[in-house]
Design an enzyme around this catalytic site. Structure first.
Site, PDB file in Angstrom:
ATOM      1  N   LYS A  59      52.837  36.926  52.767  1.00 32.41           N
ATOM      2  CA  LYS A  59      53.416  38.036  52.407  1.00 32.41           C
ATOM      3  C   LYS A  59      52.431  39.070  52.022  1.00 32.41           C
ATOM      4  O   LYS A  59      52.528  40.027  52.210  1.00 32.41           O
ATOM      5  CB  LYS A  59      54.597  38.011  51.242  1.00 32.41           C
ATOM      6  CG  LYS A  59      55.332  39.164  50.867  1.00 32.41           C
ATOM      7  CD  LYS A  59      56.394  38.972  50.008  1.00 32.41           C
ATOM      8  CE  LYS A  59      57.732  38.224  50.760  1.00 32.41           C
ATOM      9  NZ  LYS A  59      58.896  38.165  49.868  1.00 32.41           N
ATOM     10  N   LYS A  71      53.052  29.758  43.675  1.00 33.13           N
ATOM     11  CA  LYS A  71      54.499  29.761  43.291  1.00 33.13           C
ATOM     12  C   LYS A  71      54.580  28.812  42.071  1.00 33.13           C
ATOM     13  O   LYS A  71      53.730  27.801  42.027  1.00 33.13           O
ATOM     14  CB  LYS A  71      55.082  29.257  44.524  1.00 33.13           C
ATOM     15  CG  LYS A  71      56.817  29.561  44.431  1.00 33.13           C
ATOM     16  CD  LYS A  71      56.875  31.179  44.943  1.00 33.13           C
ATOM     17  CE  LYS A  71      58.213  31.641  44.833  1.00 33.13           C
ATOM     18  NZ  LYS A  71      58.322  32.991  45.318  1.00 33.13           N
ATOM     19  N   THR A 142      61.879  47.026  46.138  1.00 28.88           N
ATOM     20  CA  THR A 142      62.171  46.170  47.584  1.00 28.88           C
ATOM     21  C   THR A 142      63.158  46.937  48.374  1.00 28.88           C
ATOM     22  O   THR A 142      62.770  47.045  49.585  1.00 28.88           O
ATOM     23  CB  THR A 142      63.002  44.750  46.905  1.00 28.88           C
ATOM     24  OG1 THR A 142      62.161  44.387  46.067  1.00 28.88           O
ATOM     25  CG2 THR A 142      63.027  43.875  48.152  1.00 28.88           C
ATOM     26  N   LEU A 173      75.342  41.982  48.013  1.00 31.98           N
ATOM     27  CA  LEU A 173      75.186  43.332  47.281  1.00 31.98           C
ATOM     28  C   LEU A 173      74.785  43.032  45.958  1.00 31.98           C
ATOM     29  O   LEU A 173      75.313  43.480  44.690  1.00 31.98           O
ATOM     30  CB  LEU A 173      76.780  44.119  47.415  1.00 31.98           C
ATOM     31  CG  LEU A 173      77.226  44.717  48.395  1.00 31.98           C
ATOM     32  CD1 LEU A 173      78.328  45.577  48.207  1.00 31.98           C
ATOM     33  CD2 LEU A 173      75.973  45.645  49.227  1.00 31.98           C
ATOM     34  N   GLY A 174      73.797  42.286  45.629  1.00 32.44           N
ATOM     35  CA  GLY A 174      73.448  42.123  44.482  1.00 32.44           C
ATOM     36  C   GLY A 174      72.488  43.140  44.096  1.00 32.44           C
ATOM     37  O   GLY A 174      72.654  44.189  44.663  1.00 32.44           O
ATOM     38  N   ARG A 175      71.168  42.942  43.285  1.00 34.06           N
ATOM     39  CA  ARG A 175      70.426  44.055  42.903  1.00 34.06           C
ATOM     40  C   ARG A 175      69.739  44.830  43.960  1.00 34.06           C
ATOM     41  O   ARG A 175      69.752  45.873  44.121  1.00 34.06           O
ATOM     42  CB  ARG A 175      69.453  43.404  41.715  1.00 34.06           C
ATOM     43  CG  ARG A 175      70.155  43.226  40.409  1.00 34.06           C
ATOM     44  CD  ARG A 175      68.746  42.781  39.355  1.00 34.06           C
ATOM     45  NE  ARG A 175      68.026  41.636  39.988  1.00 34.06           N
ATOM     46  CZ  ARG A 175      67.119  41.020  39.423  1.00 34.06           C
ATOM     47  NH1 ARG A 175      66.782  41.697  38.052  1.00 34.06           N
ATOM     48  NH2 ARG A 175      66.480  39.937  39.888  1.00 34.06           N
ATOM     49  N   THR A 196      79.812  37.080  48.204  1.00 32.14           N
ATOM     50  CA  THR A 196      80.516  36.159  47.710  1.00 32.14           C
ATOM     51  C   THR A 196      81.182  36.463  46.476  1.00 32.14           C
ATOM     52  O   THR A 196      82.077  36.118  45.701  1.00 32.14           O
ATOM     53  CB  THR A 196      79.616  34.653  47.510  1.00 32.14           C
ATOM     54  OG1 THR A 196      78.431  35.186  46.707  1.00 32.14           O
ATOM     55  CG2 THR A 196      79.142  34.191  48.862  1.00 32.14           C
ATOM     56  N   ALA A 228      71.001  38.345  50.822  1.00 33.28           N
ATOM     57  CA  ALA A 228      71.519  37.427  49.815  1.00 33.28           C
ATOM     58  C   ALA A 228      70.373  35.961  49.916  1.00 33.28           C
ATOM     59  O   ALA A 228      69.380  36.270  50.053  1.00 33.28           O
ATOM     60  CB  ALA A 228      72.865  36.844  50.056  1.00 33.28           C
ATOM     61  N   ALA A 250      66.576  39.287  52.279  1.00 31.63           N
ATOM     62  CA  ALA A 250      66.580  38.129  52.040  1.00 31.63           C
ATOM     63  C   ALA A 250      65.491  37.035  52.573  1.00 31.63           C
ATOM     64  O   ALA A 250      64.833  37.435  53.614  1.00 31.63           O
ATOM     65  CB  ALA A 250      68.079  37.329  52.737  1.00 31.63           C
TER      66      ALA A 250
END
Length: 341
Positions: A59, A71, A142, A173-175, A196, A228, A250
């Site tokens: 990335k 990480k 993002t 439809l999160g942040r 969900t 998601a 995602a």
């Protein structure tokens, strides 16, 4: 092992094993999120850290950042949660122990406020709240990168980067997904959405048709936007797809690399998530680690579209999948830096 450094250290406050995997510092300090989640065994967290840190190298490479990949992963115990502040301070001590080789930000199970606590033990952290001197929530940035990527996908697949009138299905439809919904509604796109969680009111507010996750995945649209969790695209789900292209934030959308070939065989253009999802990382690290100007940061975010356009065109010209082009670019970059060092 291709990683430069892997350390699992027991936090002295919580007794929990904290793993930091540094995949590469060939381009610069390694960067990657801090993940707090449940695993069957702490060794599974080590395995995940190895996989995720390698993906972060890809990335940062494709984003053109002078950074490597790393990480942090903590396996939370089953049945109870440790003292959160104590755990975050343990994480901060572990990162400080590495002496600047790696910096962390939010990931699954963590957010900007958690980065502020980690920041009490180490300066090598990003995405802290603005009130704590950081760049704040990265989700909007993002989403900005996702829109740039969608323009590139539409140009390649339909001959025009215009989003108005195009049909998009947003799964999650999160942040980040919520911001993508808002931005596409402002572009006058036709929208289908699912989650969900019960976020039907949010969808309705922006003119989107609310459907079940299964119907969203199989919606007859121009572009499917996975926003998601990963692993959505599998040998079982690909045959049900009715979209012309897929591009979303995602991470790890393919269950296995071979699924990219299945999409290619069906004529579905897949934009690699390692490129599409980079906006938050780009903004946070460019602001907090690289100390770039707002103009420089904005140019990096919009450059996601240019990078993806080059990848998609190269894939089309050579007859391979975009995933193959991405792998080739990352390998070439790592080989170049290996020779230089």
């Amino acid at each position: 092992m291709e990683h430069e450094l892997v350390i699992t250290r027991r936090g002295h406050r919580t007794g929990l094993p904290i793993t930091v995997a540094v995949h590469s510092t060939a381009r610069g300090m390694a960067a990657g999120g801090c993940r707090l989640t449940h695993y069957p065994h702490w060794r599974d967290a080590v395995t995940d850290a190895l996989r995720l840190s390698a993906a972060m190298t890809g990335k940062t490479t494709l984003a053109g950042l002078p950074l490597g990949g790393g990480k942090t992963v903590v396996a939370l115990p089953a049945g109870h949660l440790p003292d959160r502040r104590a755990l975050l301070l343990d994480v901060g001590d572990t990162i400080a122990f590495l002496g600047g080789r790696y910096a962390t930000g939010p990931d699954v199970g963590t957010g900007p406020d958690d980065m502020a606590v980690i920041g009490e033990r180490t300066e090598h952290v990003f995405c802290r709240p603005a009130s704590a001197g950081g760049s704040g929530d990265s989700s909007e940035h993002t989403a900005t990168g996702v829109i740039a990527a969608l323009r590139a996908v539409c140009r390649q697949r339909f001959g025009s980067p215009d989003l108005a009138g195009r049909r998009f299905a947003i799964l999650g439809l999160g942040r980040v997904g919520g911001h993508v919904l808002r931005l596409l509604a402002a572009e006058r796109a036709h929208l289908v959405a699912a989650d969900t969680e019960d976020r039907g009111a949010l969808a309705a507010r922006h003119g989107a048709t609310w459907v079940s996750p299964r119907d969203c995945l199989a919606a007859d649209v121009d572009v499917l936007i996975p926003a998601a969790l990963g692993g959505l695209l599998t040998a079982a789900s690909v045959p049900a797809l009715r979209c012309a292209a897929i591009a979303g934030p995602a991470n790890n959308q393919l269950d296995v690399p071979a699924t990219a070939d299945l999409l290619h065989e069906r004529g579905i253009l897949w934009a690699p998530d390692v490129v599409v999802s980079a906006g938050g990382l780009i903004h946070a690290t460019a602001v907090e680690l690289l100390h770039e100007t707002p103009e420089q940061v904005a140019a990096r975010l919009h450059g996601i579209g240019d990078t993806l356009a080059t990848i998609l065109q190269t894939a089309a010209t050579t007859g391979v999948t975009p995933a193959t082009v991405v792998d080739q670019l990352i390998t070439q970059d790592q080989d170049r830096f290996a020779v230089r060092h």
